[in-house]
Design a protein around this motif. Sequence first.
Motif, PDB file in Angstrom:
ATOM      1  N   LYS A 176       0.847  -1.216   0.000  1.00  0.00           N
ATOM      2  CA  LYS A 176       0.000   0.000   0.000  1.00  0.00           C
ATOM      3  C   LYS A 176       0.878   1.260   0.000  1.00  0.00           C
ATOM      4  O   LYS A 176       0.588   2.228  -0.689  1.00  0.00           O
ATOM      5  N   GLY A 229       9.518  -5.064  -0.482  1.00  0.00           N
ATOM      6  CA  GLY A 229       8.545  -4.621   0.518  1.00  0.00           C
ATOM      7  C   GLY A 229       9.060  -4.796   1.930  1.00  0.00           C
ATOM      8  O   GLY A 229      10.186  -4.382   2.233  1.00  0.00           O
ATOM      9  N   GLU A 273      12.311 -13.657  -6.447  1.00  0.00           N
ATOM     10  CA  GLU A 273      12.835 -15.008  -6.215  1.00  0.00           C
ATOM     11  C   GLU A 273      11.950 -16.091  -6.814  1.00  0.00           C
ATOM     12  O   GLU A 273      10.734 -15.953  -6.746  1.00  0.00           O
ATOM     13  N   CYS A 320       8.080  -6.754   6.141  1.00  0.00           N
ATOM     14  CA  CYS A 320       7.205  -7.614   6.947  1.00  0.00           C
ATOM     15  C   CYS A 320       7.388  -7.296   8.424  1.00  0.00           C
ATOM     16  O   CYS A 320       8.386  -6.712   8.832  1.00  0.00           O
ATOM     17  N   VAL A 329       4.761 -17.057  -1.501  1.00  0.00           N
ATOM     18  CA  VAL A 329       5.386 -18.228  -2.132  1.00  0.00           C
ATOM     19  C   VAL A 329       5.406 -18.067  -3.663  1.00  0.00           C
ATOM     20  O   VAL A 329       4.956 -18.920  -4.421  1.00  0.00           O
ATOM     21  N   THR A 343       9.940  -9.741   0.261  1.00  0.00           N
ATOM     22  CA  THR A 343      11.051  -9.351   1.133  1.00  0.00           C
ATOM     23  C   THR A 343      12.421  -9.710   0.552  1.00  0.00           C
ATOM     24  O   THR A 343      13.445  -9.270   1.069  1.00  0.00           O
ATOM     25  N   TYR A 379       9.820  -5.671  -9.827  1.00  0.00           N
ATOM     26  CA  TYR A 379       9.895  -6.180  -8.456  1.00  0.00           C
ATOM     27  C   TYR A 379      10.153  -5.010  -7.514  1.00  0.00           C
ATOM     28  O   TYR A 379      11.021  -4.177  -7.777  1.00  0.00           O
TER      29      TYR A 379
HETATM   30  C1  LIG Z   1       3.168 -16.731   3.922  1.00  0.00           C
HETATM   31  C2  LIG Z   1       4.085 -15.742   3.291  1.00  0.00           C
HETATM   32  C3  LIG Z   1       4.774 -16.062   2.111  1.00  0.00           C
HETATM   33  C4  LIG Z   1       5.638 -15.141   1.511  1.00  0.00           C
HETATM   34  N1  LIG Z   1       6.288 -15.498   0.355  1.00  0.00           N
HETATM   35  C5  LIG Z   1       7.166 -14.614  -0.219  1.00  0.00           C
HETATM   36  C6  LIG Z   1       7.865 -14.947  -1.411  1.00  0.00           C
HETATM   37  O1  LIG Z   1       7.672 -16.004  -1.997  1.00  0.00           O
HETATM   38  N2  LIG Z   1       8.774 -14.057  -1.893  1.00  0.00           N
HETATM   39  C7  LIG Z   1       9.018 -12.869  -1.265  1.00  0.00           C
HETATM   40  O2  LIG Z   1       9.894 -12.097  -1.735  1.00  0.00           O
HETATM   41  N3  LIG Z   1       8.328 -12.488  -0.169  1.00  0.00           N
HETATM   42  C8  LIG Z   1       7.411 -13.339   0.373  1.00  0.00           C
HETATM   43  N4  LIG Z   1       6.709 -12.973   1.495  1.00  0.00           N
HETATM   44  C9  LIG Z   1       6.901 -11.611   2.032  1.00  0.00           C
HETATM   45  C10 LIG Z   1       5.808 -10.647   1.577  1.00  0.00           C
HETATM   46  O3  LIG Z   1       5.525 -10.764   0.212  1.00  0.00           O
HETATM   47  C11 LIG Z   1       6.263  -9.197   1.828  1.00  0.00           C
HETATM   48  O4  LIG Z   1       6.426  -9.104   3.203  1.00  0.00           O
HETATM   49  C12 LIG Z   1       5.342  -8.133   1.264  1.00  0.00           C
HETATM   50  O5  LIG Z   1       6.079  -6.942   1.094  1.00  0.00           O
HETATM   51  C13 LIG Z   1       4.153  -7.865   2.163  1.00  0.00           C
HETATM   52  O6  LIG Z   1       3.303  -6.906   1.555  1.00  0.00           O
HETATM   53  P1  LIG Z   1       2.050  -6.272   2.289  1.00  0.00           P
HETATM   54  O7  LIG Z   1       2.534  -5.570   3.532  1.00  0.00           O
HETATM   55  O8  LIG Z   1       1.511  -5.295   1.311  1.00  0.00           O
HETATM   56  O9  LIG Z   1       1.062  -7.356   2.611  1.00  0.00           O
HETATM   57  C14 LIG Z   1       5.831 -13.862   2.099  1.00  0.00           C
HETATM   58  C15 LIG Z   1       5.121 -13.516   3.260  1.00  0.00           C
HETATM   59  C16 LIG Z   1       4.254 -14.432   3.845  1.00  0.00           C
HETATM   60  C17 LIG Z   1       3.519 -14.029   5.088  1.00  0.00           C
END
Ligand SMILES: Cc1cc2nc3c(=O)[nH]c(=O)nc-3n(C[C@H](O)[C@H](O)[C@H](O)COP(=O)(O)O)c2cc1C
Length: 161
Positions: free
Chosen positions: A13, A99, A77, A101, A50, A72, A96
């Motif tokens: 966002k 972001g 990836e 978490c 994923v 992240t 890409y």
């Molecule tokens: C269950 C789960 C799976 C994720 N898988 C990936 C992934 O495959 N590759 C990646 O770069 N980040 C992965 N992430 C990290 C999120 O994509 C990342 O934190 C993202 O910026 C969150 O965006 P948001 O705050 O808008 O929801 C994963 C996060 C979670 C919780």
Amino acid sequence: MLIVYESKTGFTKKYADMLSAKTGLKVFQIKELSKVNQDEEIIFLGWMKVGKIQGLDKLRKYNVKAVCGSGTGRTAEPDTEAVITRNKIEDKIFFYLRGGCFPLKELKGMDKIMLSMFLKMLKSRRDKDEKLEEAISIIENGFDGVKEENLKPVLEWLNTR
Ligand SMILES: Cc1cc2nc3c(=O)[nH]c(=O)nc-3n(C[C@H](O)[C@H](O)[C@H](O)COP(=O)(O)O)c2cc1C
């Protein structure tokens, strides 16, 4: 051109709002998709789970020109080509965006379970390099990689249109 985004914890966002502020383009959450005309050109931003860009499937009938995936990892990836194929966006331009978490202990539900399993798998690896150590730390401690400069390629692409 409009911006549409799907964000669970707010990092995507931030990019959508930043992009809107920089370009003057209107921004919609995916929940507001019914307000968007299907012919309107869209730049979509979604968080990655994923390898799958969340929310993208809801826009299959829309005129999506560009897709931004936020994750992240330092880069998409396992690599950009794999993300493009996995998400069936060969006909669109992909960016890409790094972001962020929250720390694992602050997460809930399935996401927490999935990331806990992923963390366990990463920690069990013997061949830990710097990138792997970083991935472990990001999951355990949280991370914010959102930076205005990461939008530069997106802005450059928009300027060519
Ligand atoms: C269950 C789960 C799976 C994720 N898988 C990936 C992934 O495959 N590759 C990646 O770069 N980040 C992965 N992430 C990290 C999120 O994509 C990342 O934190 C993202 O910026 C969150 O965006 P948001 O705050 O808008 O929801 C994963 C996060 C979670 C919780």
